[in-house]
Design an enzyme around this catalytic site. Sequence first.
Site, mmCIF file in Angstrom:
data_model
loop_
_atom_site.group_PDB
_atom_site.id
_atom_site.type_symbol
_atom_site.label_atom_id
_atom_site.label_comp_id
_atom_site.label_asym_id
_atom_site.label_seq_id
_atom_site.Cartn_x
_atom_site.Cartn_y
_atom_site.Cartn_z
ATOM 1 N N ASN A 109 5.362 29.477 21.634
ATOM 2 C CA ASN A 109 6.266 30.320 20.653
ATOM 3 C C ASN A 109 6.697 31.566 21.540
ATOM 4 O O ASN A 109 5.612 32.102 21.924
ATOM 5 C CB ASN A 109 5.571 30.843 19.448
ATOM 6 C CG ASN A 109 6.544 31.736 18.629
ATOM 7 O OD1 ASN A 109 7.235 31.412 17.775
ATOM 8 N ND2 ASN A 109 6.324 33.180 18.839
ATOM 9 N N GLU A 110 7.974 31.462 22.009
ATOM 10 C CA GLU A 110 8.400 32.615 22.666
ATOM 11 C C GLU A 110 7.722 32.684 24.009
ATOM 12 O O GLU A 110 7.131 34.193 24.196
ATOM 13 C CB GLU A 110 8.655 33.885 21.840
ATOM 14 C CG GLU A 110 9.493 33.655 20.787
ATOM 15 C CD GLU A 110 9.857 34.894 19.919
ATOM 16 O OE1 GLU A 110 9.190 36.155 20.337
ATOM 17 O OE2 GLU A 110 10.574 34.937 18.990
ATOM 18 N N ASN A 151 13.633 31.524 17.005
ATOM 19 C CA ASN A 151 13.478 32.415 16.148
ATOM 20 C C ASN A 151 14.739 33.276 16.429
ATOM 21 O O ASN A 151 14.949 33.686 17.436
ATOM 22 C CB ASN A 151 12.273 33.207 16.766
ATOM 23 C CG ASN A 151 11.259 32.444 16.708
ATOM 24 O OD1 ASN A 151 10.971 31.192 15.973
ATOM 25 N ND2 ASN A 151 10.092 32.778 17.144
ATOM 26 N N TYR A 157 16.655 42.747 15.174
ATOM 27 C CA TYR A 157 16.382 42.853 16.706
ATOM 28 C C TYR A 157 17.700 42.628 17.504
ATOM 29 O O TYR A 157 17.840 42.788 18.637
ATOM 30 C CB TYR A 157 15.433 41.758 17.226
ATOM 31 C CG TYR A 157 13.889 42.151 16.748
ATOM 32 C CD1 TYR A 157 13.266 43.376 16.487
ATOM 33 C CD2 TYR A 157 13.252 40.889 16.148
ATOM 34 C CE1 TYR A 157 12.065 43.526 16.184
ATOM 35 C CE2 TYR A 157 11.997 41.354 15.564
ATOM 36 C CZ TYR A 157 11.146 42.405 15.724
ATOM 37 O OH TYR A 157 10.146 42.430 15.187
ATOM 38 N N TRP A 187 10.043 34.383 8.234
ATOM 39 C CA TRP A 187 8.947 35.263 8.841
ATOM 40 C C TRP A 187 8.944 36.345 7.840
ATOM 41 O O TRP A 187 9.733 37.163 7.823
ATOM 42 C CB TRP A 187 9.362 35.330 10.106
ATOM 43 C CG TRP A 187 8.047 35.923 10.788
ATOM 44 C CD1 TRP A 187 7.763 37.173 11.018
ATOM 45 C CD2 TRP A 187 6.999 35.200 11.460
ATOM 46 N NE1 TRP A 187 6.545 37.473 11.707
ATOM 47 C CE2 TRP A 187 6.170 36.242 11.560
ATOM 48 C CE3 TRP A 187 6.734 33.806 11.527
ATOM 49 C CZ2 TRP A 187 4.740 35.913 12.446
ATOM 50 C CZ3 TRP A 187 5.574 33.485 12.301
ATOM 51 C CH2 TRP A 187 4.589 34.430 12.658
ATOM 52 N N LYS A 219 7.166 42.112 7.637
ATOM 53 C CA LYS A 219 8.145 41.152 7.449
ATOM 54 C C LYS A 219 7.899 40.045 6.112
ATOM 55 O O LYS A 219 8.621 39.296 5.958
ATOM 56 C CB LYS A 219 8.602 40.318 8.575
ATOM 57 C CG LYS A 219 9.215 41.041 9.782
ATOM 58 C CD LYS A 219 9.708 40.275 10.666
ATOM 59 C CE LYS A 219 10.536 41.120 11.938
ATOM 60 N NZ LYS A 219 9.528 42.011 12.621
#
Length: 673
Positions: free
Chosen positions: A387-388, A439, A445, A525, A546
């Site tokens: 993930n990322e 994502n 963001y 999320w 979140k």
Amino acid sequence: MAIQKKGPFTAATYPNVRKWNTPWEEICLPHTWNAQDMQKQVNSFYEGAAYYRKTFYLPDTCDNKRIYLRFEGVGSCAEVYVNGQLVTTHKGAYSAFACEIGPALRLGEENEIVVCADNTARPDVIPVNHSLFGIYGGIYRPVWLIVTDPVHIAVTDHASPGIYITQKNVSQEQADIEVRVKVDNGSKQLRHITLHHTIYTQDGAYVMECRQPVTLPPSGIQTVHSQFTLQHPRLWQGLDDPHLYKVTTRLTDGEHILDGMDQPLGVRSFRIAAGEGFYLNGHKYPMYGVTRHQDWWEVGSALKREHHDRDLELIMELGATTIRLAHYQQSEYFYSRCDSLGLIVWAEIPFVNRVTGEESENAKNQLRELIRQNFNHPSIYVWGLHNEVYHPHSYTAQLTQELHDLAQTEDPDRFTVAVNGYGHMDHPVNGKADIQGMNRYFGWYEKKIQDILPWIEDLQTRYPDQPFMLTEYGADANIHQQTEYLEDALNWTRPFYPETFQTKTHEFQWKVISEHPYIIASYLWNTFDFAVPMWNRGGIPARNMKGLVTFDRQTKKDSFYWYKANWSREPVLYITQRRNTEREKQNTSVTVYSNIGTPTLTLNGKELKSPRQGYTEVHYIFDDVQLEYGTNILTTRVIAAGNEYEDGVEWHYHGEKQRKADFYEHREEHSGF
């Protein structure tokens, strides 16, 4: 059991340590020492070693037995000692591990077990930092003492059940089942045994049985394969019918049972079609997805079953059909409950956020543990690889490819997925797994809330054959911060995270998701707020907000009811902004979610004009509502199927108020968080 914290402690020093220079604290498992310090202040938590000690008496009746310890989770690196002898080490906070301790035990005497648990972030153990979530320290999941016959189902195959059930050619007519059993012969003699498999329905009714003789050479682990066909199986149909067979496996020596274990069997098939969706047993199935971090307010990660059950109760109330268990392996109990409830599960390892170049072997080992320990859960459809994680690109891409190959070798019947926070397919670390996840936090963001639409349509046009999932989206919401003044982007670096902005984000973005089957599955999320011990944002330190539900699981935010109205089969009638009680505008709008028909609305007893339709068929908006000075009582009603439903809120108006302009700012960034 007792615990104390201390300085560095290694296998070389423990045999010489006979006195402990600080008091022991009596505790019960599960336990973490970070239940509060990781949740209330930024960068002010204990990161280091702590020691658990337990003494127990071992009776002489355990002679000629094999004895193991099995830990379901220790955060994050562990050393285990029995009577001063090192018996095992383990690296990784979220997977189980097991070790044989018999040779270090003393029959007919007191024995001492000492566990060193250390949650210090390390470059060679994933996750390599505490940035996206805290790695709680401690023995925070159950521990088992296992006593077996010298011949038994293997305990130390990466702490798996030692039994692996696969299924092929699944249909309503039949299903081909294979059961692989790893049998451990510790007798140092040739052994002739019988392997039994018996299948029962969920109600306990006998279905079928197969037996086969097995000859075991002295010492070592042998894998025994059994095949059979289920005729006219009752399929595992997700939430509609999560039927579980039980496979009972026994090892016998004549009439004597040497060992036995039960495992679930949910007969099902999964298929993903790019641009179309997800198919369960050949039929398209809605993938209404949520994500879950396991920690609770003032409990941390040391959860009991009632905590897991409460989380699942809320997820089921929401109407979710699938859950991403992020960003790490979660409780065995939780996976089992997902099996029995019919939730479709994404399981993943904590290869997240940052790359060091030293985590390769540990990432592979944690993936192997995840797969073997959870192989038989029918709810799991995909293994998450990362993930990322990005830099260095070449190293990360190669490691992701190796993780995919490992997963396909261990379990060729499930998918793999890797997740990127950038919004384009040609990123160097993309394309190394079966499914590409992204994502995106439009309006939070990056860019504006509405920019999700052209982004999705561009991907759909340019990459129609790529299996694609939207794997995180949303916005923070501090329920103590409210405003009517909402623009299309919010500057997340400022300390104002109004709940109303989160609601606006989810309303529009779910509309887009629901209209684009190119998105095979989406995962909002997050279901619950959780601890981020290195963050200080939105007016509450060490908190990611979140979630659709607050950290203590006490308050369901407006967005919770948005998804419940769109997803759930339960009746929903709900007025939003119930915490935004001090109104800033006299002329305002009122939003009602209703999945039971068009609502009416009264203001201080006077019925207002009919609403207009919002983004989906459950979304109703009453415009030009003129509040009275002082107290305003709003009541909405629907009569459906002979039942009357009602919801109401109380608002107060004491004059016009202006918004603070600096709360908003247009941003051009990838998510990266």
